[in-house]
Design an enzyme around this catalytic site. Structure first.
Site, PDB file in Angstrom:
ATOM      1  CB  THR A   1      -0.940   0.016   1.223  1.00  0.00           C
ATOM      2  OG1 THR A   1      -0.161  -0.165   2.416  1.00  0.00           O
ATOM      3  CG2 THR A   1      -1.968  -1.099   1.134  1.00  0.00           C
TER       4      THR A   1
ATOM      5  CB  THR B   1       7.674   2.108   3.078  1.00  0.00           C
ATOM      6  OG1 THR B   1       6.855   2.859   2.182  1.00  0.00           O
ATOM      7  CG2 THR B   1       9.130   2.224   2.655  1.00  0.00           C
ATOM      8  CB  SER B   2       2.846   0.968   4.406  1.00  0.00           C
ATOM      9  OG  SER B   2       1.815   0.693   5.349  1.00  0.00           O
ATOM     10  CB  SER B   3       2.334  -4.346   2.967  1.00  0.00           C
ATOM     11  OG  SER B   3       2.871  -5.045   4.089  1.00  0.00           O
TER      12      SER B   3
END
Length: 398
Positions: free
Chosen positions: A85, A106-108
């Site tokens: 994400t 860096t985000s998921s």
């Protein structure tokens, strides 16, 4: 497709996901199964990226209901996959999404099997309080809140934009945990000690705040990792002396490393041809990437990174560089077979790695579950077999 259809399809897919996780042995309790069946993951990942099979640079393709259709989007949401994400700490422009290459996730929303496995390993009971480090999309926060109740879950997210989106999704779904946007390595300052602490990102060592904010007898579940690879999932029990100790549950899971502990951009200086002292070695670079020997290599060289480039003679060579100490090791193949290593700097990286391999081999070359971790106020070390066995110091926590 109308909204009621979405709800019906999503409910069916959640049931299938729960069946899959139970069959594979990750989902073991009725309470966590009820949470998986109830929490609408699609509300937390309305748009995301998945990795493609395209050759060359790693590439991710965008997935939205508009691009692939609602039913296929829902199918992808409820697959046992990690959904990316965010890249490189920047929000994605969803007005015209394109494939992304040469980027760093860096985000998921982590694959559900790992999320559920960690929640089961947390060993929660009714009435307990939990501190979650790394809210991310909010999906795992919702599972915790569904299981324990809003007043018993607190979650910390470093990225303000990610935190805001998670808050919106949780509110939309009717979940109201305590949320904090701040440095997750500092925990949740000012809160009473929690019964359990769980981290959904990798750390190089356990932050002291997590130990201080977990009650004596409480449990911390986190993944440890280095700059070369993940060490794995560890579960610690906090003692009355405010130290913590426990064992690795597996060496497999890997989360994105905490941004505050990410490797520096500079790899260090590549040594000049002929620089350092050369000798033959019985170990080639493959041990750096193999599951169990890679675990040992990460312990032995905690501040190093490795990569392959043409060497002095043009043949591929593996460079192990330690920017923290200015040390290096260069592995190159010998014409008749085998390898040579060239080392320099204050730390003999390959010597340390070979010593660690010898200790590991003498113990029978066990997997990561034979290792444990002890955390005290002054140091943290991973040990083999028992706390008095061979041990390796971890880098100081940020």
């Amino acid at each position: 497709m109308t909204a009621p259809d979405i709800d019906a399809v999503a409910a069916r897919l959640r049931q299938q996901l729960a069946d899959h996780l139970a069959t594979d042995g990750w989902l073991r309790s009725r309470q966590w199964r009820a949470a998986v069946e109830d929490v609408p993951r699609h509300e937390f990942v309305p748009r995301f990226y998945v990795e493609t099979d395209a050759p060359g640079l790693t590439t991710w393709e965008p997935i939205t209901p508009e691009l692939i259709g609602v039913e296929e989007w829902l199918r992808r949401v409820y697959a046992d996959d990690t959904l990316i994400t965010q890249f490189d700490g920047r929000d994605i422009d969803w007005t015209d999404p394109k494939p992304i290459s040469d980027a760093h996730p860096t985000s998921s929303s982590t694959l559900p099997a790992l999320v559920v496995r960690m929640l089961e390993d947390l060993l929660v009971d009714d009435g307990m309080t939990v501190l979650e480090i790394g809210t991310g999309t909010g999906y795992s926060t919702a599972l915790l809140t569904r299981r324990l109740g809003a007043g018993r879950v607190a979650s910390v997210e470093t990225d303000p934009g990610v935190a805001a989106r998670a808050r919106d999704a949780l509110t939309r779904c009717g979940y109201a945990p305590r949320l904090l946007s701040g440095d997750g390595l500092r925990g949740y300052p000012g809160a009473p000690p929690f019964d359990r602490t769980i981290a959904t990102m990798g750390v190089r060592s356990i932050p002291s705040a997590w130990v201080e904010q977990t009650r004596p007898g409480g449990i911390i579940v986190s993944t440890l990792r280095g700059w070369m690879r993940s060490l794995g999932l560890v579960r610690l029990t906090v003692g009355a002396d405010r130290n913590a100790q426990g064992r690795f549950l597996t060496g497999e899971p890997s989360f994105m490393i905490a941004r505050q502990q990410d490797a520096p951009e500079s790899l260090g200086m590549i040594p000049a041809p002929g620089e350092g002292d050369a000798r033959d070695t019985g170990h080639g670079p493959e041990l750096l990437t193999m599951p169990d020997s890679g675990f040992i290599a990460q312990l032995a060289m905690p501040t190093a990174r490795c990569f392959t480039l043409p060497g002095d003679d043009g043949a591929p060579a593996t460079y192990v560089l330690d920017a923290a100490h200015g040390s290096f090791a260069v592995l190159a193949p010998l014409n008749g077979g085998g390898w040579t290593v060239r080392q320099g700097g204050p730390v003999r990286l390959w010597d340390d790695m070979e010593k660690a391999l010898a200790l590991w081999g003498a113990a029978g070359s066990p997997g990561p579950t034979a290792f444990g971790l002890t955390v005290t106020a002054g140091t943290q070390h991973v040990w083999l077999g028992t706390p008095d066995g061979p041990n390796w110091k971890l880098p100081a926590a940020a």
